[in-house]
Design an enzyme around this catalytic site. Sequence first.
Site, PDB file in Angstrom:
ATOM      1  N   LEU A 114      46.900  55.759  39.101  1.00  0.00           N
ATOM      2  CA  LEU A 114      45.475  55.743  39.402  1.00  0.00           C
ATOM      3  C   LEU A 114      45.134  54.863  40.595  1.00  0.00           C
ATOM      4  O   LEU A 114      44.063  54.992  41.171  1.00  0.00           O
ATOM      5  CB  LEU A 114      44.685  55.261  38.175  1.00  0.00           C
ATOM      6  CG  LEU A 114      44.797  56.113  36.918  1.00  0.00           C
ATOM      7  CD1 LEU A 114      44.051  55.461  35.761  1.00  0.00           C
ATOM      8  CD2 LEU A 114      44.275  57.518  37.169  1.00  0.00           C
ATOM      9  N   ASP A 120      30.984  39.636  41.414  1.00  0.00           N
ATOM     10  CA  ASP A 120      31.546  40.694  42.260  1.00  0.00           C
ATOM     11  C   ASP A 120      30.937  42.042  41.868  1.00  0.00           C
ATOM     12  O   ASP A 120      31.639  43.050  41.750  1.00  0.00           O
ATOM     13  CB  ASP A 120      33.067  40.732  42.126  1.00  0.00           C
ATOM     14  CG  ASP A 120      33.737  41.560  43.235  1.00  0.00           C
ATOM     15  OD1 ASP A 120      33.081  41.787  44.272  1.00  0.00           O
ATOM     16  OD2 ASP A 120      34.891  41.982  43.049  1.00  0.00           O
TER      17      ASP A 120
END
Length: 383
Positions: free
Chosen positions: A18, A136
């Site tokens: 992925l 973040d």
Amino acid sequence: MDDAAVLKRRGYIMGINLGEGSYAKVKSAYSERLKFNVAVKIIDRKKAPTDFLEKFLPREIEILAMLNHRSIVKTYEIFETSDGKVYIVMELGVQGDLLEFIKTRGALHEDDARKKFHQLSSAIKYCHDLDIVHRDLKCENLLLDKDFNIKLSDFGFSKRCLREDSGRLTLSKTFCGSAAYAAPEVLQGIPYQPKVYDIWSLGVILYIMVCGSMPYDDSDIKKMLRIQKEHRVNFPRSKHLTGECKDLIYRMLQPDVNRRLHIDEILNHCWVQPKARSLPAGASNKEGESSRTPDTLGVPDATTIDKHSATKVEAREEAAPKINPEVAAVAAAAAAPAVASVALEVSKQPENMAFNNKPSAIEATKEEAAESAQQQPPETNGP
């Protein structure tokens, strides 16, 4: 033993790749125990930076073991092999991340944006009530499950805030995140209130949701900072946004940290509430600030949204009901100063975190004190 063999012994059948970073990679896998697909983060501690292993990694592990919210990705299992590889089993976001979703489909209708933003804001309130800050927040870190619900991910820069004797939260001195989503005080490299920093990033995310473009051009940080400090926000006229939507964004993108909204004020804002009555396009908020702003930034309607963080490598699916007990055990081990066990999102590159010629976002003027112990309240689920 290779990764497939290690995972097989733990009851996982490894699938496709992925994503991959300099010291971590993410694989899909089928869990024979859970009976559905998961994402497995594989971290090579031998390749990870020292700052990450000693500072960010233990924080993240402690926090992952605490989190339990429907709009935050679940961590099912964490284990480590004798050769220094760490495996974190997580939810798989089968619909990808929000940034790719918007790049493919364009800006969201306000009703859809309201639902997703409420889910995200509920997750942030849950974290902030625990004195946990994300630091973040960006569209790449918002994953979508099979029903396109928001799942907040990547707590690699998260921390638990200390409180002073007065009860106030201490300022943070670690400058991290992505420039396009960073608040002016962070871009300026001054100590900041981490919860207030999260709110600015929420404002950028909502703007991207409803406009399909970035609110500021981060190719020139100095110019961007000047525009932000002047409290200028340009809304594409072609999007026909309601006055209340623009009002909320404008008040989150407030350069004055003492006037920026708090998470409770966001959740109570008329736009976030269901069946809210629209404000006039030029309505002023209670501070006398108009949500109608000058068209001086010239943000084109078809602005391409680029990934300002080059290393998003996560995906998830549906959650299992509870976190595996091993997570808590690993978290306890991570609290020891000499132990750096595991982290959820580790593929962060220095160029990702550089602001205004700072070589790395994990450079700090002073290491924050160890986070205070705090008991986790019951889950507060978003809609």
